[in-house]
Scaffold this motif. Structure first.
Motif: not given
Length: 269
Positions: A210-213, A71-72, A54-56
């Motif tokens: 990486g989701h803000p929440e 954390p995951t 998703a990040v490029r």
């Protein structure tokens, strides 16, 4: 200073280079400069290098995001289903770094785990770590899991593989269960029997660190994981350690499988 830089998207072996870059600036107010001794090559790093994440980032770029898996694992167990002590969670890729941490965190929460692995020789190893049920993948794996847990419900499934493996989890879940996709190790589209989704019915969720929440919840999970490592409750086997200068060999090894570390301090000059 020496670093690994992504110079082109595609095959990570070709696109990742051992280069010289300027030294980091001295930290300013409310900043810290962290020294890293070892860094893992994570699947998401390889996906970034392939250009399918998703990040490029604009190239050339120094890549490397999640230095630890805890954390995951912790958030997968806490964010989607309010599981009570004694309840079960089922996961695939159970021998991965995330999978082993799921087993460890589940133990601290009083949860039981069903763990799917690809190789039968891993069964005893994960059981020794505290996994309650470990099964090797096969055509009848869903039936074997249901027999192992008896009448207990399976309300949460964690998918790190995608492809047909997701469908196995969906078939295993109890009615109104939740399936969380957090990785795609097979790099193939998710495949689920629509009847499981329609008639159970199931909830499908996606997790990304990486989701803000999610970001604000990372630090407490790392603190808990550090205490678990210090106490010896968690051990993640390392397949090999390479110097930064051997990045291409290290990436090729990571693509074959196994936890690969880069020795940062031994490579820098």
């Amino acid at each position: 200073m020496r670093a690994i830089q992504l110079t082109a998207f595609g095959n990570p072996v070709d696109g990742l280079e051992y280069v010289d870059i300027p030294e980091a600036n001295a930290p300013g107010p409310n900043q810290v400069l962290i020294g890293v001794e070892f860094s893992p090559i994570n699947p998401n790093d390889l996906m970034v290098a392939q250009g399918i994440y998703a990040v490029r980032p604009p190239l050339p770029a120094v890549i490397g995001n999640e230095g630890v898996n805890p954390p995951t694992a912790a958030l997968l167990l806490s964010e989607y289903v309010d599981l009570k002590p004694g309840e079960w969670v089922v996961q695939n890729a159970a021998n991965s770094g995330v999978g082993r941490w799921v087993i460890a965190f589940a133990k601290t929460l009083g949860l039981k785990t069903v763990n799917i692995v690809r190789r039968r020789e891993l069964v005893a190893e994960l059981e020794a770590l505290g996994a309650d049920v470990v099964v090797d993948d096969s055509k009848d794996v869903s039936e074997r899991i249901k027999a192992a847990v008896g009448q207990a419900e399976l309300r949460l499934a964690l998918d790190g593989v995608s492809g047909p493996a997701t469908g196995v989890l969906a078939a295993t879940l109890s009615p109104h269960g939740t399936l969380v996709s957090f990785a795609a190790m097979s790099e193939t589209p998710i495949s689920i029997n629509p009847l499981d989704v329609i008639f159970k019915p199931l909830t499908m969720r996606g997790f990304w660190l990486g989701h803000p929440e999610v970001v604000a919840k990372i630090a407490p999970a790392i603190a808990q994981a550090a205490a678990m490592i210090a106490s010896g409750r968690v051990h993640i086997p390392v397949a090999a350690t390479y110097p930064l200068s051997s990045i291409k060999e290290a990436v090729a090894h990571a693509q074959r499988g196994g936890k690969i570390l880069l020795d940062i301090t031994g490579s820098s000059n």
